[in-house]
Design a protein around this motif. Structure first.
Motif, PDB file in Angstrom:
ATOM      1  N   LYS A 247      49.850  30.386  40.046  1.00  0.00           N
ATOM      2  CA  LYS A 247      50.931  31.361  39.890  1.00  0.00           C
ATOM      3  C   LYS A 247      50.537  32.430  38.886  1.00  0.00           C
ATOM      4  O   LYS A 247      51.249  32.713  37.916  1.00  0.00           O
ATOM      5  CB  LYS A 247      52.226  30.664  39.463  1.00  0.00           C
ATOM      6  N   ASP A 248      49.384  33.036  39.144  1.00  0.00           N
ATOM      7  CA  ASP A 248      48.839  34.035  38.227  1.00  0.00           C
ATOM      8  C   ASP A 248      49.259  35.457  38.558  1.00  0.00           C
ATOM      9  O   ASP A 248      48.798  36.416  37.932  1.00  0.00           O
ATOM     10  CB  ASP A 248      47.313  33.955  38.178  1.00  0.00           C
ATOM     11  N   GLY A 249      50.133  35.603  39.565  1.00  0.00           N
ATOM     12  CA  GLY A 249      50.607  36.937  39.913  1.00  0.00           C
ATOM     13  C   GLY A 249      49.624  37.758  40.704  1.00  0.00           C
ATOM     14  O   GLY A 249      49.778  38.979  40.818  1.00  0.00           O
ATOM     15  N   GLY A 250      48.611  37.115  41.271  1.00  0.00           N
ATOM     16  CA  GLY A 250      47.671  37.837  42.130  1.00  0.00           C
ATOM     17  C   GLY A 250      46.493  38.441  41.422  1.00  0.00           C
ATOM     18  O   GLY A 250      45.768  39.273  41.988  1.00  0.00           O
ATOM     19  N   LYS A 251      46.254  38.036  40.164  1.00  0.00           N
ATOM     20  CA  LYS A 251      45.067  38.493  39.452  1.00  0.00           C
ATOM     21  C   LYS A 251      44.573  37.366  38.564  1.00  0.00           C
ATOM     22  O   LYS A 251      45.366  36.632  37.976  1.00  0.00           O
ATOM     23  CB  LYS A 251      45.320  39.767  38.635  1.00  0.00           C
ATOM     24  N   ASP A 252      43.272  37.215  38.484  1.00  0.00           N
ATOM     25  CA  ASP A 252      42.673  36.133  37.697  1.00  0.00           C
ATOM     26  C   ASP A 252      42.336  36.565  36.276  1.00  0.00           C
ATOM     27  O   ASP A 252      42.392  35.764  35.346  1.00  0.00           O
ATOM     28  CB  ASP A 252      41.410  35.614  38.388  1.00  0.00           C
ATOM     29  N   VAL A 253      41.937  37.815  36.126  1.00  0.00           N
ATOM     30  CA  VAL A 253      41.537  38.334  34.810  1.00  0.00           C
ATOM     31  C   VAL A 253      42.160  39.713  34.631  1.00  0.00           C
ATOM     32  O   VAL A 253      42.136  40.535  35.548  1.00  0.00           O
ATOM     33  CB  VAL A 253      39.996  38.434  34.687  1.00  0.00           C
ATOM     34  N   ILE A 254      42.718  39.939  33.451  1.00  0.00           N
ATOM     35  CA  ILE A 254      43.241  41.257  33.088  1.00  0.00           C
ATOM     36  C   ILE A 254      42.333  41.826  32.008  1.00  0.00           C
ATOM     37  O   ILE A 254      42.070  41.168  31.000  1.00  0.00           O
ATOM     38  CB  ILE A 254      44.682  41.164  32.560  1.00  0.00           C
ATOM     39  N   VAL A 255      41.824  43.028  32.232  1.00  0.00           N
ATOM     40  CA  VAL A 255      40.929  43.641  31.252  1.00  0.00           C
ATOM     41  C   VAL A 255      41.511  44.967  30.792  1.00  0.00           C
ATOM     42  O   VAL A 255      42.133  45.696  31.565  1.00  0.00           O
ATOM     43  CB  VAL A 255      39.502  43.836  31.804  1.00  0.00           C
ATOM     44  N   ARG A 256      41.315  45.254  29.511  1.00  0.00           N
ATOM     45  CA  ARG A 256      41.859  46.463  28.906  1.00  0.00           C
ATOM     46  C   ARG A 256      40.777  47.161  28.098  1.00  0.00           C
ATOM     47  O   ARG A 256      39.878  46.518  27.556  1.00  0.00           O
ATOM     48  CB  ARG A 256      43.042  46.120  27.993  1.00  0.00           C
ATOM     49  N   CYS A 257      40.884  48.461  28.005  1.00  0.00           N
ATOM     50  CA  CYS A 257      39.947  49.216  27.179  1.00  0.00           C
ATOM     51  C   CYS A 257      40.545  50.578  26.873  1.00  0.00           C
ATOM     52  O   CYS A 257      41.571  50.970  27.434  1.00  0.00           O
ATOM     53  CB  CYS A 257      38.581  49.375  27.870  1.00  0.00           C
ATOM     54  N   VAL A 258      39.894  51.289  25.967  1.00  0.00           N
ATOM     55  CA  VAL A 258      40.235  52.674  25.694  1.00  0.00           C
ATOM     56  C   VAL A 258      39.065  53.517  26.174  1.00  0.00           C
ATOM     57  O   VAL A 258      37.933  53.339  25.722  1.00  0.00           O
ATOM     58  CB  VAL A 258      40.484  52.913  24.190  1.00  0.00           C
ATOM     59  N   ALA A 259      39.306  54.408  27.103  1.00  0.00           N
ATOM     60  CA  ALA A 259      38.259  55.266  27.661  1.00  0.00           C
ATOM     61  C   ALA A 259      38.737  56.707  27.640  1.00  0.00           C
ATOM     62  O   ALA A 259      39.815  57.015  28.141  1.00  0.00           O
ATOM     63  CB  ALA A 259      37.923  54.847  29.094  1.00  0.00           C
ATOM     64  N   ARG A 292      51.712  47.740  42.627  1.00  0.00           N
ATOM     65  CA  ARG A 292      52.993  47.336  42.039  1.00  0.00           C
ATOM     66  C   ARG A 292      52.992  47.474  40.527  1.00  0.00           C
ATOM     67  O   ARG A 292      53.957  47.947  39.921  1.00  0.00           O
ATOM     68  CB  ARG A 292      53.290  45.888  42.430  1.00  0.00           C
ATOM     69  N   ASP A 293      51.891  47.069  39.890  1.00  0.00           N
ATOM     70  CA  ASP A 293      51.820  47.073  38.435  1.00  0.00           C
ATOM     71  C   ASP A 293      51.249  48.376  37.873  1.00  0.00           C
ATOM     72  O   ASP A 293      51.087  48.505  36.655  1.00  0.00           O
ATOM     73  CB  ASP A 293      50.974  45.892  37.951  1.00  0.00           C
ATOM     74  N   ALA A 294      50.920  49.315  38.772  1.00  0.00           N
ATOM     75  CA  ALA A 294      50.418  50.635  38.358  1.00  0.00           C
ATOM     76  C   ALA A 294      49.217  50.518  37.426  1.00  0.00           C
ATOM     77  O   ALA A 294      49.157  51.153  36.364  1.00  0.00           O
ATOM     78  CB  ALA A 294      51.532  51.453  37.710  1.00  0.00           C
ATOM     79  N   THR A 295      48.247  49.691  37.813  1.00  0.00           N
ATOM     80  CA  THR A 295      47.033  49.553  37.013  1.00  0.00           C
ATOM     81  C   THR A 295      46.151  50.791  37.196  1.00  0.00           C
ATOM     82  O   THR A 295      46.414  51.657  38.039  1.00  0.00           O
ATOM     83  CB  THR A 295      46.232  48.311  37.426  1.00  0.00           C
ATOM     84  N   ASP A 296      45.100  50.844  36.420  1.00  0.00           N
ATOM     85  CA  ASP A 296      44.132  51.932  36.562  1.00  0.00           C
ATOM     86  C   ASP A 296      43.031  51.597  37.556  1.00  0.00           C
ATOM     87  O   ASP A 296      42.100  52.388  37.742  1.00  0.00           O
ATOM     88  CB  ASP A 296      43.519  52.250  35.197  1.00  0.00           C
ATOM     89  N   GLY A 297      43.142  50.446  38.188  1.00  0.00           N
ATOM     90  CA  GLY A 297      42.162  50.053  39.200  1.00  0.00           C
ATOM     91  C   GLY A 297      42.000  48.549  39.248  1.00  0.00           C
ATOM     92  O   GLY A 297      42.434  47.830  38.351  1.00  0.00           O
ATOM     93  N   GLY A 298      41.393  48.069  40.321  1.00  0.00           N
ATOM     94  CA  GLY A 298      41.178  46.634  40.473  1.00  0.00           C
ATOM     95  C   GLY A 298      39.787  46.345  41.002  1.00  0.00           C
ATOM     96  O   GLY A 298      39.189  47.161  41.714  1.00  0.00           O
ATOM     97  N   LEU A 299      39.266  45.195  40.625  1.00  0.00           N
ATOM     98  CA  LEU A 299      37.955  44.734  41.107  1.00  0.00           C
ATOM     99  C   LEU A 299      38.146  43.390  41.791  1.00  0.00           C
ATOM    100  O   LEU A 299      38.567  42.422  41.162  1.00  0.00           O
ATOM    101  CB  LEU A 299      36.980  44.599  39.933  1.00  0.00           C
ATOM    102  N   PHE A 300      37.857  43.342  43.084  1.00  0.00           N
ATOM    103  CA  PHE A 300      37.971  42.119  43.872  1.00  0.00           C
ATOM    104  C   PHE A 300      36.565  41.563  44.062  1.00  0.00           C
ATOM    105  O   PHE A 300      35.692  42.226  44.630  1.00  0.00           O
ATOM    106  CB  PHE A 300      38.608  42.437  45.228  1.00  0.00           C
ATOM    107  N   LEU A 301      36.343  40.336  43.582  1.00  0.00           N
ATOM    108  CA  LEU A 301      35.025  39.709  43.660  1.00  0.00           C
ATOM    109  C   LEU A 301      35.080  38.510  44.597  1.00  0.00           C
ATOM    110  O   LEU A 301      35.919  37.626  44.425  1.00  0.00           O
ATOM    111  CB  LEU A 301      34.567  39.253  42.277  1.00  0.00           C
ATOM    112  N   SER A 302      34.193  38.487  45.565  1.00  0.00           N
ATOM    113  CA  SER A 302      34.101  37.367  46.503  1.00  0.00           C
ATOM    114  C   SER A 302      32.659  36.890  46.552  1.00  0.00           C
ATOM    115  O   SER A 302      31.773  37.614  47.027  1.00  0.00           O
ATOM    116  CB  SER A 302      34.557  37.795  47.901  1.00  0.00           C
TER     117      SER A 302
END
Length: 360
Positions: A247-259, A292-302
């Motif tokens: 029940k992680d809300g559809g993401k395994d890792v959340i990453v943040r930075c200042v760019a 939905r969460d208005a992120t700055d992007g997503g990385l899907f790894l398979s």
């Protein structure tokens, strides 16, 4: 029952402490950490500076102490009395230590800090060794000495920075944000329990193994691979949050930075199957979570790759600010982690490192 933790309590009682020799560039670095857009100036101060440094991991900020280089242990005690240091930044100017005094100076500051914490509530959670004035150029010999010293004295992070050019400042700020975020989630506990330390060490070892031999991925369990990715991305310089197993809300890792002076949030989803390839339904769900969460992007790894249907939609997926990676991308992240441990630094923005070598 434990009281609810408030950001105001962190600002009042907990500190990030910047120490180092006079002339090491502490104040310039301190001011750059406060505001990356401030024009660079050379600074010299003989009084302690305390200010809020806005770290987006909190709904608030955290005080940071810039300690003058001529402060003795006794003065450190008085300045930190009643506070709790969640991180100590030891700033060094490698150009001033050509005579082999780097180790003595750094060790002396750590000893002074330990003496200051003996009779106060100071409890150092993280040690960061920061080389300043990298814009002046650093020889490989000095870089090797910095790496050796960091390992010898037990530093958790090593950064090469320049307040003048901004090199490494965002990465340092992200690491401090990660420390603050961990404190915010667990204010009444140690930052890392012995079990958590073992798990972290295991993830770091697995990360190094994957960097050397990508086939190791086949032997790693899915949850451990999530830890590996979190470790690798943290090593690059991101502030990282590993979500819970279910029940992680559809993401395994959340990453943040200042760019570019802007706070950014990215999601990473990891599928680790031996036989099945990730299909369009999996990718679409992740695209929707990011939208939905208005992120700055997503990385899907398979790790097992993708179906042909997914490859046919790569253009549309990219337009949704989601990029896809497979086992080579996972290995690449691990290699970046290993390079970072060797005092490697990239001048490229962190988001570029996160999304390079993806498909499409």
């Amino acid at each position: 029952m434990k009281s609810q933790f408030r950001a105001e309590e962190l600002r009042r009682d907990r500190e990030i402490v910047v120490i180092g020799d006079s002339g090491a560039g502490k104040t310039a670095l301190f001011r750059r950490l406060r505001n990356a857009e401030d024009p660079f100036q050379e600074y010299s101060t003989r009084s302690m500076i305390t200010a809020d440094i806005g770290l987006p991991a909190l709904e608030g900020s955290v005080s940071i102490h810039d300690i003058p280089g001529d402060y003795a242990a006794s003065r450190l005690k008085s300045s930190l009395n009643g506070k709790e240091a969640i991180a100590v930044v030891v700033a060094v100017d490698l150009a001033h230590h050509q005579d082999g005094s780097l180790g003595d100076s750094t060790r002396g500051w750590l000893e002074a800090f330990s003496a200051a914490s003996e009779h106060t509530s100071v409890s150092v959670a993280r040690r960061l060794l920061v080389s300043t004035r990298e814009d002046m150029g650093t020889s490989k010999h000095n870089v090797d000495r910095l790496e050796k010293l960091a390992k010898e004295l037990g530093f958790d992070f090593v950064f090469r920075t320049s307040a003048k050019t901004g090199e490494g400042v965002n990465e340092l700020r992200s690491a401090l944000a990660e420390v603050v975020a961990q404190i915010a989630k667990h204010p009444d506990a140690e930052i890392a329990s012995p079990v958590a330390q073992v798990v972290r060490a295991m993830a770091a070892c697995l990360c190094e193994l994957v960097a050397r031999n990508p086939r190791i991925l086949e032997q790693i369990e899915w949850r451990d691979l999530e830890r590996v990715i979190a470790t690798a991305v943290s090593g690059i310089g991101f502030s990282v949050e590993l979500t819970r197993p279910a029940k992680d809300g559809g993401k395994d890792v959340i990453v943040r930075c200042v760019a570019g002076g802007i706070y950014k949030v990215f999601y990473i989803e990891i599928k680790h199957w031996l036989r099945n390839r990730s299909g369009m339904d999996d990718v679409t769900s992740f695209v929707e979570v990011n939208a939905r969460d208005a992120t700055d992007g997503g990385l899907f790894l398979s790790s097992s790759g993708y179906t042909q249907e997914v490859f046919a939609q790569l253009g549309e997926i990219s337009r949704q600010r989601v990029r896809l990676g497979d086992s080579p991308k996972i290995s690449s992240l691990c290699r970046y982690y290993v390079k970072q441990k060797g005092i490697w630094h990239s001048e490229r923005p962190l988001p570029d490192l996160l999304f390079e070598e993806t498909l499409g």
